[in-house]
Design a protein around this motif. Structure first.
Motif, PDB file in Angstrom:
ATOM      1  N   GLU A 263      10.788 -47.767  41.431  1.00 57.53           N
ATOM      2  CA  GLU A 263      11.710 -48.687  40.753  1.00 57.53           C
ATOM      3  C   GLU A 263      11.226 -50.127  40.878  1.00 57.53           C
ATOM      4  O   GLU A 263      11.278 -50.906  39.903  1.00 57.53           O
ATOM      5  CB  GLU A 263      13.123 -48.554  41.348  1.00 57.53           C
ATOM      6  N   ASP A 264      10.737 -50.502  42.061  1.00 57.88           N
ATOM      7  CA  ASP A 264      10.248 -51.868  42.251  1.00 57.88           C
ATOM      8  C   ASP A 264       8.964 -52.118  41.460  1.00 57.88           C
ATOM      9  O   ASP A 264       8.748 -53.208  40.929  1.00 57.88           O
ATOM     10  CB  ASP A 264      10.013 -52.147  43.733  1.00 57.88           C
ATOM     11  N   ILE A 265       8.103 -51.103  41.396  1.00 63.29           N
ATOM     12  CA  ILE A 265       6.872 -51.255  40.610  1.00 63.29           C
ATOM     13  C   ILE A 265       7.208 -51.554  39.153  1.00 63.29           C
ATOM     14  O   ILE A 265       6.655 -52.477  38.538  1.00 63.29           O
ATOM     15  CB  ILE A 265       6.007 -49.981  40.722  1.00 63.29           C
ATOM     16  N   LEU A 266       8.134 -50.790  38.604  1.00 66.59           N
ATOM     17  CA  LEU A 266       8.518 -51.011  37.205  1.00 66.59           C
ATOM     18  C   LEU A 266       9.216 -52.352  37.029  1.00 66.59           C
ATOM     19  O   LEU A 266       9.002 -53.048  36.031  1.00 66.59           O
ATOM     20  CB  LEU A 266       9.424 -49.873  36.731  1.00 66.59           C
ATOM     21  N   LEU A 267      10.064 -52.717  37.987  1.00 62.12           N
ATOM     22  CA  LEU A 267      10.765 -54.001  37.895  1.00 62.12           C
ATOM     23  C   LEU A 267       9.772 -55.154  37.826  1.00 62.12           C
ATOM     24  O   LEU A 267       9.844 -56.014  36.931  1.00 62.12           O
ATOM     25  CB  LEU A 267      11.698 -54.175  39.094  1.00 62.12           C
ATOM     26  N   HIS A 268       8.832 -55.172  38.766  1.00 61.70           N
ATOM     27  CA  HIS A 268       7.902 -56.302  38.848  1.00 61.70           C
ATOM     28  C   HIS A 268       6.947 -56.346  37.656  1.00 61.70           C
ATOM     29  O   HIS A 268       6.685 -57.423  37.100  1.00 61.70           O
ATOM     30  CB  HIS A 268       7.114 -56.238  40.158  1.00 61.70           C
ATOM     31  N   THR A 269       6.409 -55.199  37.250  1.00 61.29           N
ATOM     32  CA  THR A 269       5.439 -55.202  36.149  1.00 61.29           C
ATOM     33  C   THR A 269       6.111 -55.493  34.815  1.00 61.29           C
ATOM     34  O   THR A 269       5.583 -56.268  34.002  1.00 61.29           O
ATOM     35  CB  THR A 269       4.688 -53.863  36.082  1.00 61.29           C
ATOM     36  N   CYS A 270       7.269 -54.886  34.574  1.00 59.46           N
ATOM     37  CA  CYS A 270       7.960 -55.130  33.304  1.00 59.46           C
ATOM     38  C   CYS A 270       8.458 -56.576  33.228  1.00 59.46           C
ATOM     39  O   CYS A 270       8.411 -57.199  32.158  1.00 59.46           O
ATOM     40  CB  CYS A 270       9.117 -54.150  33.135  1.00 59.46           C
ATOM     41  N   ARG A 271       8.937 -57.108  34.332  1.00 55.66           N
ATOM     42  CA  ARG A 271       9.384 -58.504  34.328  1.00 55.66           C
ATOM     43  C   ARG A 271       8.217 -59.432  34.000  1.00 55.66           C
ATOM     44  O   ARG A 271       8.358 -60.375  33.221  1.00 55.66           O
ATOM     45  CB  ARG A 271       9.981 -58.877  35.683  1.00 55.66           C
ATOM     46  N   GLU A 272       7.043 -59.142  34.573  1.00 54.53           N
ATOM     47  CA  GLU A 272       5.888 -59.994  34.311  1.00 54.53           C
ATOM     48  C   GLU A 272       5.477 -59.916  32.847  1.00 54.53           C
ATOM     49  O   GLU A 272       5.050 -60.912  32.249  1.00 54.53           O
ATOM     50  CB  GLU A 272       4.733 -59.582  35.223  1.00 54.53           C
ATOM     51  N   ALA A 273       5.599 -58.719  32.255  1.00 55.58           N
ATOM     52  CA  ALA A 273       5.271 -58.582  30.836  1.00 55.58           C
ATOM     53  C   ALA A 273       6.216 -59.416  29.977  1.00 55.58           C
ATOM     54  O   ALA A 273       5.792 -60.037  28.994  1.00 55.58           O
ATOM     55  CB  ALA A 273       5.336 -57.110  30.427  1.00 55.58           C
ATOM     56  N   VAL A 274       7.496 -59.451  30.351  1.00 56.55           N
ATOM     57  CA  VAL A 274       8.461 -60.263  29.600  1.00 56.55           C
ATOM     58  C   VAL A 274       8.133 -61.741  29.756  1.00 56.55           C
ATOM     59  O   VAL A 274       8.112 -62.508  28.786  1.00 56.55           O
ATOM     60  CB  VAL A 274       9.897 -59.981  30.072  1.00 56.55           C
ATOM     61  N   ILE A 275       7.864 -62.158  31.009  1.00 53.18           N
ATOM     62  CA  ILE A 275       7.601 -63.573  31.269  1.00 53.18           C
ATOM     63  C   ILE A 275       6.404 -64.062  30.455  1.00 53.18           C
ATOM     64  O   ILE A 275       6.411 -65.171  29.917  1.00 53.18           O
ATOM     65  CB  ILE A 275       7.366 -63.797  32.778  1.00 53.18           C
ATOM     66  N   ARG A 276       5.380 -63.229  30.335  1.00 51.88           N
ATOM     67  CA  ARG A 276       4.163 -63.640  29.629  1.00 51.88           C
ATOM     68  C   ARG A 276       4.158 -63.215  28.161  1.00 51.88           C
ATOM     69  O   ARG A 276       3.181 -63.468  27.465  1.00 51.88           O
ATOM     70  CB  ARG A 276       2.931 -63.050  30.324  1.00 51.88           C
ATOM     71  N   ASN A 277       5.245 -62.568  27.713  1.00 50.29           N
ATOM     72  CA  ASN A 277       5.289 -62.048  26.341  1.00 50.29           C
ATOM     73  C   ASN A 277       4.050 -61.205  26.069  1.00 50.29           C
ATOM     74  O   ASN A 277       3.381 -61.328  25.041  1.00 50.29           O
ATOM     75  CB  ASN A 277       5.387 -63.186  25.320  1.00 50.29           C
TER      76      ASN A 277
END
Length: 710
Positions: A263-277
């Motif tokens: 869950e944390d892996i997905l949270l951190h990676t998906c959040r970073e994808a959103v932040i960087r578009n």
């Protein structure tokens, strides 16, 4: 027009002022009507704050927090929750103020405090709470895990702590999530290190066309299958460049080793994808296809099962679909048919190791502008080493570094071979031992016919590209392009040396298979071990050498029982693996008759190694003594060759033993030392040499022995 913020400090001071305005009505402020006016004033302050952020961006500055609010589509109330959590990070004194306003006395702002400080309308608070609970997944990107409270705390009473990633981004717009350091890599569309698509331009075009044909909101998944270095990442980066978006690549192997849960892996990676578009990519996806996962049983007791981790994969696909429209999965294995790909539209592409023509094209591109010796043949490199595009690029760079280190003006073939071997990775050492291929054609004393056939075999490797690709035979011979050779003859006649000469000539590594580590009495185990050997050797295109090969590939017998049937199946399986391998396989045996005719017909070269005749023995005697060896002038090569019918390996053993005898005495090696070594070698086979066999040198040997015994 709104005034831009002069600095991050000025922006943060405005955030604190807004927070103070929200808290004032709760800290013993005016009557209820006046409190509502204060809240409306706070709303106007935040609107002004947002306009100033927009003006800052238009003036060429940055507004990181306002940017996050926009990309995550945070509501005014959600932004307010972030402001209260941020205020505590900026000024610790807010902790005491929060504690005084909350029943539990906690210093983290609770959801209840956020609601009370945002509006005085109970019905609106209830509606906002419902919206909050429905957006937990998005809001978890801003607040640390556990923001919903412990088991004994309600959602309203649990504290909200701002995630470290949000703080890092606020103060350093280009920073990376500290939890992902070293485990993800961000590629921008304008990066200059992106290699051109030498091989896969057509595939990149089809990918772009496929993605462009779908409605913009349709999530598109590209499943790129191939070995590391096959070009999966380069292909994904080129597609992202055409769409003018970054690519965030996450290394699943490193992420799993970090100790983070899924869950944390997905949270951190998906959040970073959103932040960087950014488009999101997961490298090492094959790990999920064989990963253990927890599955509740009927009794709600968790058990472990193996196989595709459908739960993990489903979570990944669903969560990634909410944050990005492009997903790349890099894997070495095919997608399991039982695993759904919903909600993504998907395309699966396999990137094989390039053929010889493709490798030659890559070599020419990677070495463009690099000074090469005239003797360098890029065609030979492409034939010998079945490297991926990434390995070829790395080998070209490594060859340049080696030339610089050696102080050479140009790269020669030897440096390129060293650079290629440095890219090869396999675990053959577990079942095979590497043989140092130091011998050359001059060291190999064979009849002209046998030597010619060995050189013809090498030519089938060196000119493979010309015959199969340029002259069209590849269309006629789609299977069995490898080189299989069978060396037969008595021990010591040069079979192993010939294998070393071929490896040296072609610049390939030679591995001698350990039959004891491969053969098994258990049905199916030998095939399994041999299959693993061939799978490993494909990674390096090394030469496989099977000594005493009749133990594995011996003549198939009449089927009398289950054991005979198994032995025949085993032999057929091994022959099939040989034919599937595009490299070189050399079998050595003392007896040609141990192989049946059907087997021999499928071997490309069968070369008989006979015991050397007198002339060849003399050549071997003369060639086996190094030029540096101190020796007397009494060595009679004609007598040695004429008197003793020895194999080449026996002659080598004798020469080495004689050298040690001379070294012990501290004198140059002479005829007597060689004859004493001949006696010792013959004694190993039960043959005693007397004065008659030693001929005219018998008295010298006896005199030498007497002098040594006195």
């Amino acid at each position: 027009m709104a005034e831009p913020f002069a600095s991050t400090h000025a922006y943060l001071q405005a955030v604190l002022s807004l927070t103070d305005r929200r808290l004032a009505p709760l800290e013993g402020g005016p009557e209820p009507d006046a409190r509502e006016e204060d809240l409306r004033l706070a709303d106007r302050l935040e609107e002004r704050l947002r306009r100033r952020c927009q003006a800052t961006v238009e003036a060429g500055g940055t507004a990181p927090l306002d940017y996050l609010f926009r990309v995550f589509s945070l509501s005014p109330f959600e932004r307010h929750c972030v402001y209260l959590a941020l205020a505590l990070e900026l000024e610790p004194s807010y902790g005491a103020r929060y504690a005084a306003l909350q029943p539990g006395g906690g210093q983290l702002p609770t959801l209840e405090l956020c609601l009370r400080s945002f509006t005085g309308d109970p019905s609106l608070r209830e509606a906002l709470l419902g919206l909050w609970l429905g957006r937990r997944e998005v809001l978890s990107c801003f607040f640390t895990a556990g923001h919903q409270g412990s088991a004994d705390a309600s959602d309203l009473r649990s504290g909200l702590k701002l995630d470290r990633r949000i703080l890092h981004f606020l103060f350093d717009y280009m920073s990376q999530d500290p939890a992902l350091k070293g485990m993800v890599q961000l590629f921008w569309p304008g990066d200059e290190d992106l290699s051109p698509l030498v091989l896969y331009a057509d595939r990149a075009g089809r990918m772009a066309a496929c993605a462009g044909a779908l409605p913009p909101e349709t999530p598109m998944l590209f499943y790129l299958r191939g070995q590391p270095g096959s070009g999966r990442r380069t292909l994904a980066r080129h597609l992202c460049r055409t769409e003018d978006r970054p690519l965030l690549v996450a290394d699943l192997s490193a992420l799993f080793q970090s100790g983070m849960n899924w869950e944390d892996i997905l949270l951190h990676t998906c959040r970073e994808a959103v932040i960087r578009n950014a488009a999101l990519a997961f490298d090492g996806f094959e790990l999920l296809l064989g990963r253990e996962e927890e599955v509740p049983s009927d009794e709600q007791v968790k058990t472990l099962r193996t196989g595709p981790s459908t739960l993990h994969i489903r979570m990944l696909l669903e969560q990634a679909a909410q944050v990005c429209g492009r997903l790349f999965l890099f894997s070495t294995a095919p997608w399991p048919p039982e695993v759904p790909r919903s909600p993504w539209q998907s395309v699966e592409l396999e990137l094989d190791v390039p053929d010889t023509a493709g490798r030659l094209l890559l070599w020419r591109h990677c070495l463009e502008g690099v000074p090469l010796e005239e003797s360098v043949s890029l065609e030979t490199l492409a034939i010998k080493f079945a490297l991926t595009p990434g390995q070829i690029s790395a080998a070209a760079r490594e060859a340049g570094r080696l030339a610089l280190w050696d102080g050479r003006a140009a790269v020669d073939e030897g440096l390129l071979h060293r650079a290629c071997r440095a890219q090869l990775s396999h675990s053959l050492g577990k079942t095979a031992s590497r043989v140092n291929a130091a011998y050359t054609w001059e060291d190999l004393i064979l009849p002209p016919e046998q030597k010619r056939r060995l050189k013809n075999a090498c030519a089938q490797v060196e000119y493979r590209h010309r015959v199969y690709d340029q002259w069209g035979f590849g269309k006629k011979v789609a299977y069995g392009r490898g080189l299989s050779m069978l060396f037969t003859g008595p021990p010591g006649t040069g079979k192993t040396m010939a294998a070393q000469v071929i490896a040296n000539r072609l610049g390939l590594e030679l591995y001698k298979v350990d039959l004891s580590g491969v053969m098994s009495k258990y049905i199916g185990e030998t095939e399994k071990q041999l299959g693993a050997v061939f799978d490993e050797v494909k990674k390096s295109q090394s030469i496989l050498f099977f000594d005493e090969a009749d133990a594995l590939f011996g003549k198939r017998s009449e089927t009398k029982d289950a054991h005979d049937r198994y032995a025949n199946v085993q032999t057929s399986y091994l022959l099939q693996k040989m034919e599937e391998y595009d490299g070189i396989v050399i079998l050595a045996s003392n007896f040609l008759q141990n192989f049946d005719e059907a087997f021999k017909r499928r071997i490309k070269f069968i070369i008989d190694f006979t015991l050397p005749d007198r002339d060849r023995r003399e050549k071997i005697w003369r060639s086996v003594l190094p030029a540096e060896l101190p020796r007397s002038e009494d060595i009679d090569f004609d007598f040695l060759a004429r008197s003793f019918e020895l194999s080449g390996s026996s002659i080598k053993n004798i020469a080495v033993s004689a050298a040690f005898l001379a070294a012990e005495e501290g004198v140059p090696m002479g005829m007597v030392h060689l004859l004493l070594a001949v006696q010792a070698e013959q004694n190993k086979t039960g043959k005693a040499l007397g004065s008659e066999e030693l001929g005219e040198y018998g008295s010298q040997v006896q005199a030498h022995l007497r002098s040594r015994s006195e």
